[in-house]
Scaffold this active site. Structure first.
Site, PDB file in Angstrom:
ATOM      1  N   HIS A   1       0.774  -1.237   0.000  1.00 34.45           N
ATOM      2  CA  HIS A   1       0.000   0.000   0.000  1.00 34.45           C
ATOM      3  C   HIS A   1       0.809   1.293   0.000  1.00 34.45           C
ATOM      4  O   HIS A   1       0.612   2.120  -0.877  1.00 34.45           O
ATOM      5  CB  HIS A   1      -0.988   0.043   1.178  1.00 34.45           C
ATOM      6  CG  HIS A   1      -2.128  -0.909   1.046  1.00 34.45           C
ATOM      7  ND1 HIS A   1      -2.051  -2.203   1.455  1.00 34.45           N
ATOM      8  CD2 HIS A   1      -3.365  -0.750   0.538  1.00 34.45           C
ATOM      9  CE1 HIS A   1      -3.182  -2.827   1.199  1.00 34.45           C
ATOM     10  NE2 HIS A   1      -4.008  -1.953   0.640  1.00 34.45           N
TER      11      HIS A   1
ATOM     12  N   HIS B   1      -9.451   5.035   0.973  1.00 35.34           N
ATOM     13  CA  HIS B   1      -8.040   4.880   0.643  1.00 35.34           C
ATOM     14  C   HIS B   1      -7.399   6.262   0.524  1.00 35.34           C
ATOM     15  O   HIS B   1      -8.008   7.178  -0.015  1.00 35.34           O
ATOM     16  CB  HIS B   1      -7.857   4.104  -0.656  1.00 35.34           C
ATOM     17  CG  HIS B   1      -8.016   2.629  -0.500  1.00 35.34           C
ATOM     18  ND1 HIS B   1      -9.235   2.041  -0.265  1.00 35.34           N
ATOM     19  CD2 HIS B   1      -7.106   1.618  -0.529  1.00 35.34           C
ATOM     20  CE1 HIS B   1      -9.068   0.726  -0.165  1.00 35.34           C
ATOM     21  NE2 HIS B   1      -7.780   0.442  -0.321  1.00 35.34           N
TER      22      HIS B   1
ATOM     23  N   HIS C   1      -6.099  -2.609   8.558  1.00 35.20           N
ATOM     24  CA  HIS C   1      -5.890  -2.409   7.127  1.00 35.20           C
ATOM     25  C   HIS C   1      -5.520  -0.948   6.818  1.00 35.20           C
ATOM     26  O   HIS C   1      -6.231  -0.230   6.122  1.00 35.20           O
ATOM     27  CB  HIS C   1      -7.109  -2.809   6.309  1.00 35.20           C
ATOM     28  CG  HIS C   1      -6.785  -3.051   4.864  1.00 35.20           C
ATOM     29  ND1 HIS C   1      -6.761  -4.306   4.307  1.00 35.20           N
ATOM     30  CD2 HIS C   1      -6.428  -2.199   3.882  1.00 35.20           C
ATOM     31  CE1 HIS C   1      -6.424  -4.210   3.036  1.00 35.20           C
ATOM     32  NE2 HIS C   1      -6.207  -2.937   2.749  1.00 35.20           N
TER      33      HIS C   1
END
Length: 613
Positions: free
Chosen positions: A273, A470, A383
């Site tokens: 990520h 995100h 996450h």
């Protein structure tokens, strides 16, 4: 027969005592250059560092070169690329670096430079004709990877202000039979099996690919330490690219010259990520713990819940262990996640399903650890999908998909604020929850639970939290002191802390918030995407980021448009991502480009001028 034999012996003797015009590499005068030179300096070397096939170096031919510039002549109706090359890059590459060649095409490249030999200076302007190969991506063997994978992008609109833009695209392909063969053991858990091929390229505003990353020399799906999703691409201030994959983090220049390619420090594993380059010269990496001793005595690898800071030499300077800083047992948000799309683990057969309290309780009591949604360290409870170092107060801002929260944490490992629904946070964290306000500073009522704000259902205004978002990036250029601006891509799953009656009701948006860190308030100042409805919805991935060079906001809705097959549990078609750029504050995009048949992770503008400055 004797005559023939004597002739052979004589020939051998002649070879032994006399120079051979046949065997000498360069001919009778010795070694020499025996490849074609097109201009007044040296040879053209294609793909000089093996990983960037649409680049080249025109070697200096032994001369000293200075004051070089390059112009890539566009195809008819195409986009011109031109840039100056600093002397340091001429020295580093031993010639003139060429970027932006068209694939499977003979590109005309105009170069201009000063050539020095002793005290003699000559100025040249000349044109080279350079062929580059077609774009390549590792085959997956699936019907989803068709010729359409390389189709030219669909250009919807490009404002003249942005016609010189280049966009770096970081996409991911289907898993292949080569990868995902192993999982971590001893201790158990982690996310090693999260292993995709990558498709990384740069397009211009006509939709042509002008650069791509040829991954096989540095990426091996069969190797534990050389595989993993390539993610977290950033163009650093020096123009080079940094990113990571699996157990590595790397930095290369745009021609493919390695600056560093390192394994993660042994204490950490499973990069994915985000890799943020900081003004202090260090890097902030989103990783996980490779061995955590839990209070019950079990040892586990954790999942996407650690941030580390490494210096230029790869030495770890600090760590943020999120299972110690935040609450790994806050499960209110992942009880309502769509289990058909838990980040990139897309399983259409689970679409619309959620985890019950009973399911989570059973999981918590089990020894099942790894890349699964669940409470506690060793499972995917957080996450974290982005980290941004705020150098102004030496804090980090993270985006947590599975908490649907954007969180600022200090160097002292204390939470500074939480931007997200107040629902489900324990008393320890309630003082850090930001209060939503309107443009006049009046508090916005988000209902009894705090999850459903006026902007939740109203089109064109109001306020809403981000959901399974995100990227959360501070806009440094707009921020000052306690007043900061933060951009995010609000994916929109579990919006309002629930699944909607129909999947078609879901939408995604780019959003910008104004945060008063002293008053602990947050105002929504801009959004885009709600009006596009479900067609713009990206269940996973994506990005929203401010661009200082053009005072603009860039959005990549990276998994929009994919069609699930609910009978087979697979996908009928790949997504068709949207790439948008806005003049700051405007409600309609100045640029809209749609990519075809590809699953995106992130994208961003790329500066060739910065790459060779």
């Amino acid at each position: 027969m004797k005559k023939v034999l004597s002739s052979v012996v004589a020939a051998i003797a002649l070879i032994a005592v006399a120079p051979s015009t046949v065997m000498a590499i360069g001919g009778p005068s010795g070694a020499k250059i025996d490849y074609m030179l097109q201009g007044q300096i040296g040879e053209v070397i294609m793909n000089p560092y093996e990983i960037a096939p649409l680049t080249a170096i025109i070697r200096n031919g032994g001369y000293v070169l200075k004051n070089a510039s390059v112009r890539i002549v566009p195809k008819e109706g195409g986009q011109e690329i031109k840039y100056k090359v600093s002397d340091k890059h001429l020295l580093t590459h031993g010639g003139i670096p060429v970027f932006g060649l068209y694939p499977n095409y003979v590109t005309s490249v105009e170069v201009e430079y000063d050539r020095f030999l002793a005290d003699k200076k000559e100025h040249f302007k000349e044109t080279y004709k350079i062929y580059a190969p077609n774009v390549y991506a590792e085959p997956t063997g699936t019907q989803l990877q068709t010729a359409g994978f390389f189709e030219k992008a669909n250009i919807v609109k490009v404002d003249p202000k942005f016609k010189d833009r280049l966009y770096l695209v970081n996409n991911l392909m289907e898993k292949t039979g080569k990868g995902a063969k192993v999982v971590w053991n001893n201790p158990t858990g982690g996310a090693l099996e999260w292993d995709f091929n990558s498709h990384n390229f740069i397009i211009d505003t006509t939709g042509e690919i002008r650069w791509f990353l040829f991954t096989p020399p540095i990426h091996d799906l069969r190797s534990v330490v050389k595989s993993g999703n390539m993610m977290g691409f950033k163009q650093n201030d020096d123009g080079a690219l940094s990113w990571g994959f699996g157990q590595r983090y790397v930095k290369y220049d745009i021609l493919g010259r390695v600056i560093f390619n390192r394994e993660l420090p042994f204490n950490y594993n499973d990069f994915s990520h985000s890799m943020d380059d900081s003004p202090n010269g260090n890097y902030f990496l989103r990783v996980a713990s490779s061995n955590l001793k839990k209070l019950d005595g079990k040892n586990v690898r954790t999942v996407r819940d650690v941030v580390i800071e490494v210096d230029k030499d790869g030495v770890v300077q600090d760590e943020w262990r999120m299972f110690d800083i935040l609450d790994p047992y806050r499960d209110v948000n992942f009880k309502v996640l769509d289990q058909g799309a838990v980040c990139l683990n897309i399983d259409a057969s689970q679409a619309g399903k959620t985890l019950s309290a009973k399911d989570l309780e059973a999981l918590d009591k089990s020894d099942k650890f790894g890349d699964i949604v669940g409470s506690g360290a060793g499972r995917n409870w957080l996450h974290a999908n982005s980290v941004d170092h705020d150098a102004e107060d030496d804090s980090i801002i993270i985006s947590s998909r599975h908490q649907s929260a954007i969180i600022k944490i200090g160097r002292d490992k204390k939470v500074k604020w939480i931007l997200g629904s107040p629902e489900g946070w324990s008393d320890k964290y309630k003082p850090y929850l930001l209060t939503p306000v309107d443009s006049k500073g009046n508090k916005i009522d988000c209902g009894e639970s705090g999850s459903k704000c006026p902007g939740y259902e109203s089109e064109g205004g109001g306020f809403d939290w981000t959901w399974t978002q995100h990227t959360a990036f501070k806009i440094d250029e707009k921020s000052k002191g306690d007043i900061i601006y933060v951009s995010a891509f609000d994916n929109g799953d579990s919006r309002g802390m629930e699944q909607p009656a129909l999947p078609s009701m879901k939408y995604s948006r780019g959003v910008i918030y104004k945060i008063d860190q002293k008053k602990m308030s947050v105002e929504q100042v801009w959004e885009y995407g709600k009006q596009r409805g479900n067609g713009f919805y990206s269940p996973v991935t994506s990005l929203t980021e401010y661009q200082a060079d053009k005072d603009s906001v860039f959005i990549y809705s990276a998994t929009a448009g994919g069609e699930f097959d609910f009978q087979t549990g697979g996908m009928k078609s790949q997504p068709n991502p949207f790439l948008l750029e806005f003049k700051y504050g405007e409600k309609e995009p100045a640029v809209e480009i749609q990519l075809m048949n590809t699953a995106g992770y992130q994208a961003m503008p790329f500066s060739v001028q910065k790459a060779f400055k």
